[in-house]
Structure formats: C-alpha cells, structure tokens
Design a protein around this motif. Structure first.
Motif, PDB file in Angstrom:
ATOM      1  N   ARG A 187      89.735 -34.574  97.343  1.00 14.83           N
ATOM      2  CA  ARG A 187      89.772 -34.877  95.912  1.00 14.83           C
ATOM      3  C   ARG A 187      91.090 -34.334  95.381  1.00 14.83           C
ATOM      4  O   ARG A 187      91.307 -33.117  95.355  1.00 14.83           O
ATOM      5  CB  ARG A 187      88.595 -34.256  95.189  1.00 14.83           C
ATOM      6  N   LEU A 188      91.989 -35.240  95.012  1.00 11.56           N
ATOM      7  CA  LEU A 188      93.313 -34.856  94.544  1.00 11.56           C
ATOM      8  C   LEU A 188      93.341 -34.828  93.022  1.00 11.56           C
ATOM      9  O   LEU A 188      92.771 -35.702  92.366  1.00 11.56           O
ATOM     10  CB  LEU A 188      94.376 -35.833  95.064  1.00 11.56           C
ATOM     11  N   HIS A 189      94.001 -33.816  92.499  1.00  7.07           N
ATOM     12  CA  HIS A 189      94.136 -33.652  91.049  1.00  7.07           C
ATOM     13  C   HIS A 189      95.564 -34.019  90.660  1.00  7.07           C
ATOM     14  O   HIS A 189      96.481 -33.197  90.732  1.00  7.07           O
ATOM     15  CB  HIS A 189      93.806 -32.212  90.653  1.00  7.07           C
ATOM     16  N   HIS A 190      95.759 -35.261  90.257  1.00  8.93           N
ATOM     17  CA  HIS A 190      97.095 -35.746  89.921  1.00  8.93           C
ATOM     18  C   HIS A 190      97.345 -35.548  88.428  1.00  8.93           C
ATOM     19  O   HIS A 190      96.462 -35.826  87.603  1.00  8.93           O
ATOM     20  CB  HIS A 190      97.226 -37.233  90.285  1.00  8.93           C
ATOM     21  N   PRO A 191      98.531 -35.075  88.050  1.00 13.56           N
ATOM     22  CA  PRO A 191      98.780 -34.771  86.631  1.00 13.56           C
ATOM     23  C   PRO A 191      98.718 -35.990  85.714  1.00 13.56           C
ATOM     24  O   PRO A 191      98.434 -35.846  84.526  1.00 13.56           O
ATOM     25  CB  PRO A 191     100.194 -34.161  86.641  1.00 13.56           C
ATOM     26  N   GLU A 192      98.972 -37.179  86.224  1.00 17.78           N
ATOM     27  CA  GLU A 192      98.952 -38.386  85.395  1.00 17.78           C
ATOM     28  C   GLU A 192      97.728 -39.257  85.637  1.00 17.78           C
ATOM     29  O   GLU A 192      97.208 -39.875  84.704  1.00 17.78           O
ATOM     30  CB  GLU A 192     100.215 -39.210  85.648  1.00 17.78           C
ATOM     31  N   LEU A 193      97.268 -39.310  86.880  1.00 14.34           N
ATOM     32  CA  LEU A 193      96.176 -40.219  87.232  1.00 14.34           C
ATOM     33  C   LEU A 193      94.812 -39.547  87.231  1.00 14.34           C
ATOM     34  O   LEU A 193      93.788 -40.222  87.378  1.00 14.34           O
ATOM     35  CB  LEU A 193      96.442 -40.823  88.621  1.00 14.34           C
ATOM     36  N   GLY A 194      94.764 -38.237  87.083  1.00 10.78           N
ATOM     37  CA  GLY A 194      93.487 -37.533  87.087  1.00 10.78           C
ATOM     38  C   GLY A 194      92.974 -37.294  88.501  1.00 10.78           C
ATOM     39  O   GLY A 194      93.757 -37.191  89.455  1.00 10.78           O
ATOM     40  N   GLU A 195      91.658 -37.234  88.649  1.00  8.41           N
ATOM     41  CA  GLU A 195      91.056 -36.939  89.949  1.00  8.41           C
ATOM     42  C   GLU A 195      90.935 -38.200  90.790  1.00  8.41           C
ATOM     43  O   GLU A 195      90.459 -39.242  90.312  1.00  8.41           O
ATOM     44  CB  GLU A 195      89.680 -36.299  89.772  1.00  8.41           C
ATOM     45  N   LEU A 196      91.358 -38.099  92.052  1.00  8.76           N
ATOM     46  CA  LEU A 196      91.300 -39.215  92.982  1.00  8.76           C
ATOM     47  C   LEU A 196      90.521 -38.784  94.218  1.00  8.76           C
ATOM     48  O   LEU A 196      90.826 -37.749  94.822  1.00  8.76           O
ATOM     49  CB  LEU A 196      92.713 -39.639  93.406  1.00  8.76           C
TER      50      LEU A 196
ATOM     51  N   GLY B  35      88.171 -51.339  95.604  1.00  7.45           N
ATOM     52  CA  GLY B  35      87.386 -51.677  94.428  1.00  7.45           C
ATOM     53  C   GLY B  35      87.042 -50.509  93.540  1.00  7.45           C
ATOM     54  O   GLY B  35      86.512 -50.704  92.440  1.00  7.45           O
ATOM     55  N   GLY B  36      87.348 -49.295  93.956  1.00  2.00           N
ATOM     56  CA  GLY B  36      86.997 -48.129  93.166  1.00  2.00           C
ATOM     57  C   GLY B  36      88.119 -47.692  92.241  1.00  2.00           C
ATOM     58  O   GLY B  36      89.234 -48.227  92.260  1.00  2.00           O
ATOM     59  N   ALA B  37      87.808 -46.690  91.408  1.00  2.26           N
ATOM     60  CA  ALA B  37      88.785 -46.192  90.442  1.00  2.26           C
ATOM     61  C   ALA B  37      89.976 -45.556  91.148  1.00  2.26           C
ATOM     62  O   ALA B  37      91.117 -45.678  90.687  1.00  2.26           O
ATOM     63  CB  ALA B  37      88.121 -45.185  89.507  1.00  2.26           C
ATOM     64  N   SER B  38      89.725 -44.884  92.267  1.00  2.00           N
ATOM     65  CA  SER B  38      90.827 -44.237  92.984  1.00  2.00           C
ATOM     66  C   SER B  38      91.773 -45.270  93.581  1.00  2.00           C
ATOM     67  O   SER B  38      92.996 -45.082  93.589  1.00  2.00           O
ATOM     68  CB  SER B  38      90.279 -43.326  94.084  1.00  2.00           C
ATOM     69  N   ALA B  39      91.232 -46.390  94.087  1.00  2.00           N
ATOM     70  CA  ALA B  39      92.079 -47.454  94.621  1.00  2.00           C
ATOM     71  C   ALA B  39      92.936 -48.056  93.516  1.00  2.00           C
ATOM     72  O   ALA B  39      94.119 -48.350  93.706  1.00  2.00           O
ATOM     73  CB  ALA B  39      91.227 -48.523  95.289  1.00  2.00           C
ATOM     74  N   ALA B  40      92.345 -48.236  92.347  1.00  2.00           N
ATOM     75  CA  ALA B  40      93.102 -48.773  91.202  1.00  2.00           C
ATOM     76  C   ALA B  40      94.209 -47.816  90.798  1.00  2.00           C
ATOM     77  O   ALA B  40      95.314 -48.234  90.441  1.00  2.00           O
ATOM     78  CB  ALA B  40      92.165 -49.056  90.045  1.00  2.00           C
ATOM     79  N   ALA B  41      93.911 -46.505  90.861  1.00  2.00           N
ATOM     80  CA  ALA B  41      94.912 -45.518  90.496  1.00  2.00           C
ATOM     81  C   ALA B  41      96.074 -45.523  91.480  1.00  2.00           C
ATOM     82  O   ALA B  41      97.240 -45.399  91.079  1.00  2.00           O
ATOM     83  CB  ALA B  41      94.270 -44.131  90.422  1.00  2.00           C
ATOM     84  N   LEU B  42      95.769 -45.655  92.768  1.00  2.28           N
ATOM     85  CA  LEU B  42      96.844 -45.736  93.753  1.00  2.28           C
ATOM     86  C   LEU B  42      97.717 -46.962  93.520  1.00  2.28           C
ATOM     87  O   LEU B  42      98.933 -46.916  93.705  1.00  2.28           O
ATOM     88  CB  LEU B  42      96.264 -45.763  95.165  1.00  2.28           C
ATOM     89  N   ALA B  43      97.089 -48.060  93.147  1.00  8.93           N
ATOM     90  CA  ALA B  43      97.855 -49.277  92.861  1.00  8.93           C
ATOM     91  C   ALA B  43      98.790 -49.071  91.667  1.00  8.93           C
ATOM     92  O   ALA B  43      99.942 -49.522  91.668  1.00  8.93           O
ATOM     93  CB  ALA B  43      96.922 -50.445  92.607  1.00  8.93           C
ATOM     94  N   ARG B  44      98.309 -48.365  90.639  1.00  8.48           N
ATOM     95  CA  ARG B  44      99.176 -48.065  89.485  1.00  8.48           C
ATOM     96  C   ARG B  44     100.312 -47.140  89.879  1.00  8.48           C
ATOM     97  O   ARG B  44     101.437 -47.262  89.393  1.00  8.48           O
ATOM     98  CB  ARG B  44      98.353 -47.417  88.358  1.00  8.48           C
ATOM     99  N   LEU B  45     100.017 -46.214  90.785  1.00 10.77           N
ATOM    100  CA  LEU B  45     101.027 -45.273  91.244  1.00 10.77           C
ATOM    101  C   LEU B  45     102.191 -45.994  91.894  1.00 10.77           C
ATOM    102  O   LEU B  45     103.357 -45.627  91.739  1.00 10.77           O
ATOM    103  CB  LEU B  45     100.416 -44.285  92.222  1.00 10.77           C
ATOM    104  N   ALA B  46     101.887 -47.069  92.619  1.00  9.40           N
ATOM    105  CA  ALA B  46     102.926 -47.811  93.347  1.00  9.40           C
ATOM    106  C   ALA B  46     103.882 -48.518  92.399  1.00  9.40           C
ATOM    107  O   ALA B  46     105.013 -48.838  92.774  1.00  9.40           O
ATOM    108  CB  ALA B  46     102.276 -48.818  94.288  1.00  9.40           C
ATOM    109  N   THR B  47     103.438 -48.773  91.166  1.00  9.93           N
ATOM    110  CA  THR B  47     104.289 -49.501  90.226  1.00  9.93           C
ATOM    111  C   THR B  47     104.978 -48.564  89.244  1.00  9.93           C
ATOM    112  O   THR B  47     105.711 -49.031  88.379  1.00  9.93           O
ATOM    113  CB  THR B  47     103.453 -50.519  89.427  1.00  9.93           C
TER     114      THR B  47
END
Length: 276
Positions: free
Chosen positions: A231-240, A264-276
C-alpha cells in the motif's frame, strides 16, 4: 566453506521440521525418550539422510570436513529443502564456488529498452546489493526521482529505511514483506560473494531498523518472494494498493521490479494518471 553458517543453517532447518511431517519409523523409534522440543532430533535427520549420527552432529557443531555433493543432496531431501535452499546449502558447503566480487558490467541495453517499453508500469532494476541501477519515468514519478539521489542512497534497502511507513505499508492480510524478501536476496548474495563488504553493512543497517528482517536473517530464510502486496502513500494520488513483482534477469545478478494494479480498480486508474 563457511562451517559456522552451514551449521546454523542445518540446525534451523532441522528445528523447523515437525515430526508429524516425517515417516513414523524415522522419528519415533521404539523406546526413545519423550520429545521436549519442536523439530527433529539430530539422529533422526542423520537416519533420513543415510549418514552417521556422529557425522551429522559434527556438521551442526561446525567441526566436520566439507560434505560431498551426495551428502548435501541427501540432507536436502531429509530436511525438505526448496530449490533455493539447496542452492544456498551448496554455497555454504563450498560445493558451488563463491565469486570474488560481483560483475559490475553496465546494465544491458536490452534491459534498459525493456524498462522504457513498459510505459506506464513503474519498474526498476536492482543488483545483488539492492542498488537501483536503472529505472523508468513511471517509477521515478511513483516512488522518488532516483537520479537526484546520491549514489549510496540509490538502494532499495536504504530507501525502505529512509521512507518507511510514510511511503509504503502492507495491506491487512498481506503475506510476506519487503523485509523478508530483502533478507532472502542478501543471504543468497552473501553466500555467493562472501568478500563483499557492502552486503554486511546493509544487513547490519536493516537489522537494526526492522525486527522482521532480523528474524528472517537469523532463520536463513532464502526462499524467494516473487510478489508482494504493498500500500503506497503517494503525495498526489493518495493510497494505492499495488502488486510488487520481482523477476530475475537471465544471465545476470539483476532483478526487475515492477508495480502493477488490479485492472479496473482505483489504483489502476491512478497509475494511468501518473503516466500522463
């Protein structure tokens, strides 16, 4: 050959076995005293391996000469060792020659190309000392910009100590753990490169920081942990909630570490946002 390490490894693996796992005739000979401690007795392991009890006792007391490959194979079967544990046993016994020092060759071009082609999947490469030797942009965005760190801090163990729970924790019910994984990898590296001073420094640093690492190190736990739940605590994306997978790069000491999320989960969506 490291007699002391070999003796400690054999003793801990013997004590980890349960009599009920073994053939009854081997562990409950008629007329023997009641069992007072968990694990097998020395003479029971000796009988299972087909060696004399006196010889096995001297192995655990670090007084025996180097065992042959045949004896090691028999002990591996008697102690029910995994493939990784058998390899570790062979190195401790001097049957697999230790290298004088790790190969410091540049990271292979195809490995760097693979990192780049992973795109939005955060990934990096570590060597036998847990030094992070290459990474992609997604890993720098998810974890830390490795390129801005001093070389001595660009190390997975030291980053774990530095970042600690402010960056990463284990989800409830998650098995294994980075500390156990690091202990297994550093144990294997230490047996392969016994003269590598930095490995000993890392062990001492992490053992002082992590009771879990210290316990795994004492237990000679060399079983690989291919997948961790983090469980990663990212300063912008929150918990992943992510899976951290480790793959060995063939023909090298390098390991590829990747972070992925359930589709399909929230963490996958967050990783996708991270890439952009």
């Amino acid at each position: 050959m490291s007699r002391g390490e070999l003796a400690d490894f054999l003793r801990r693996r013997r004590e980890a076995l349960r009599p009920e796992q073994m053939p009854a005739a081997a562990v409950h000979p008629p007329g023997r005293r009641a069992r007072r401690t968990p694990g097998l007795r020395r003479e029971e392991v000796a009988a299972l391996a087909g060696v004399s009890a006196n010889y096995y006792e001297r192995l655990e007391q670090a007084r025996a000469p180097r065992p042959s490959a045949q004896v090691l194979a028999a002990l591996g079967t008697a102690l029910r060792l995994t493939a990784a544990e058998r390899e570790h046993l062979a190195r401790l016994a001097g049957q697999s020659p230790a290298a004088r020092e790790p190969d410091r060759a540049p990271v292979p071009a195809d490995a760097r190309m693979l990192l780049d082609r992973l795109g939005s999947i955060p990934a990096y490469l570590t060597d036998e000392r847990q030094d992070i030797v290459a990474w992609n942009r997604a890993a720098a965005a998810l974890i830390i910009d490795f390129g801005r760190l001093p070389a001595e801090e660009r190390n997975a163990v030291r980053l774990s100590i530095r970042l600690g729970g402010t960056f990463c924790s284990a989800p409830a019910g998650a098995e294994g753990g980075f500390a156990r994984q690091a202990a297994a990898q550093l144990r294997a590296a230490g047996a392969r490169y016994p003269a590598e001073r930095v490995l000993g420094e890392l062990v001492n640093e992490f053992a002082a920081h992590s009771p879990e690492f210290a316990a795994s190190w004492r237990d000679h736990d060399v079983r690989p942990v291919p997948t961790l739940r983090k469980r990663l605590h990212h300063p912008e994306l929150g918990e992943l909630d992510l899976d951290c997978q480790t793959l060995l790069v063939p023909g090298t000491d390098l390991r590829l570490v990747l972070y992925t999320a359930q589709p399909g989960g929230a963490s996958a969506a967050a990783l996708a946002r991270l890439a952009t």
